[in-house]
Design an enzyme around this catalytic site. Structure first.
Site: not given
Ligand code: PBG
Length: 337
Positions: A204, A214, A230, A246, A261, A287, A326
């Site tokens: 991630k 968010r 983060k 990882e 991701k 997203s 989505y």
């Molecule tokens: C949080 C989480 C995030 C997403 C899924 N779970 C965002 C983040 O790490 O702030 C993002 C999904 C997306 O952007 O569609 N643990």
């Protein structure tokens, strides 16, 4: 160049692209409704679905509408949903204590969906960001200059067991703390949930493209936490070797599915991980990837249906066995069962 110019060619690859039938016969990657996992946002006390501004066509749903949406997805051939809660800000606190409430929104949502469509697989995130006022995925040190790894993992193990008890099929740790997959596996087994799987957000990345999500869950504050980003837990977008490491760590700790991701910007990582593991690989078209395509389509600059399809074909071609997107519902409707 004379008009009668002729190449003396044996190989003419265009032969197989000449007709639609030949193109279909030689198609290497095909999308199916069952490839997709639909992320859905749930909210308390909403009588009507509420559209997320930065994500056209994506809504926060009350539990009743969520159940209806899950039934519709299931009818279209989608086999799994990933549920995300949008909390009332009043319920958030520094430690994210609502994450451990047996009557929390997400657990009520899981129970309702499981009861209505038991065959539909349910995934839930294991991370504290929807619950903390600061929006980080874990609990902070007293100095607020770091997420406390081990204390966070302790909370996540309890969260995962509660989700399993509510009926979740796959818990999905998305926090990127060290050692969380192994700790969650042990906690699930000890609580009698050896059949509950783990889809690890393994690679991630610390992406700017999470912005619309968010907004959707109201965790944007973390972007503005002065002392802490983060980047102290999510992967550096520049790092390929580290992403593979990882994923292999998560596999060795007992992850059942390894996830990458974002997806579209990290096709090389999807391919790398596909090649080092025999576990299924998932990719999350996030997203921001979705919002980009929609925004350009709205301006008339891209064809939505074509670009949606192409973006997902690319992710599957790179090696993803399943895709969180989505676009799941529209794609399933387009493809048929
Ligand atoms: C949080 C989480 C995030 C997403 C899924 N779970 C965002 C983040 O790490 O702030 C993002 C999904 C997306 O952007 O569609 N643990």
């Amino acid at each position: 160049m004379p008009d009668n110019f002729k190449l003396d060619l044996i190989h003419r690859p265009r032969r197989l692209r000449r007709t639609a039938s030949l193109r279909a016969l030689t198609e290497e990657t095909v999308l199916h409704a069952a490839d997709f996992i639909a992320p859905l946002f749930v909210v308390d006390g909403k009588s009507r679905p509420e559209e997320i501004k930065s994500m056209s066509g994506v809504f926060r749903l009350g539990i009743g509408d969520l159940v209806k949406e899950c039934c519709a997805l299931h009818r279209l051939g989608v086999r799994a949903v990933a549920l995300f809660p949008k909390l009332d800000p009043k319920l958030k606190d520094h430690e994210g204590t609502q994450a451990l409430n047996e009557e929390s929104l997400i657990l009520r949502a899981v129970r309702a969906v499981k009861q209505a469509v038991p065959e539909l697989a349910i995934l839930t995130d294991v991370a504290l960001d929807p619950y903390t006022t600061h929006g980080h995925d874990g609990v902070l040190t007293a100095e607020m200059d770091d997420v406390e790894n081990d204390r966070t993992v302790g909370i996540l193990t309890r969260m995962a067991v509660m989700q399993a008890r509510a009926g979740v099929d796959l818990v999905a740790p998305s926090d990127m703390m060290d050692g969380r997959v192994g700790a969650i596996r042990r906690a699930l087994d000890a609580a009698g949930f050896s059949g509950t799987g783990i889809m690890a957000y393994s690679a991630k990345f610390n992406s700017g493209y999470y912005g619309p999500f968010r907004d959707a869950v109201g965790s944007a504050q973390a972007a503005g936490t002065r002392l802490l980003s983060k980047a102290t837990y999510q992967l550096n977008p520049a790092n390929r070797r580290e992403a593979i490491a990882e994923a292999l760590l998560d596999e060795s700790e007992g992850a059942d599915i390894l996830m990458v991701k974002p997806a579209g910007l990290y096709l090389d990582i999807i391919r790398d991980i596909r090649e080092v593991t025999r576990k299924p690989v998932a990719a999350y078209q996030i997203s921001g990837e979705y919002a980009q395509i929609h925004a350009a389509a709205k301006l008339g600059w891209l064809d939505l249906a074509r670009c949606r399809h192409e973006s997902l074909i690319a992710i599957k071609r790179a090696g993803a066995d399943m895709i969180l997107t989505y676009f799941a519902k529209e794609m399933a409707a387009e493809l048929g069962r």
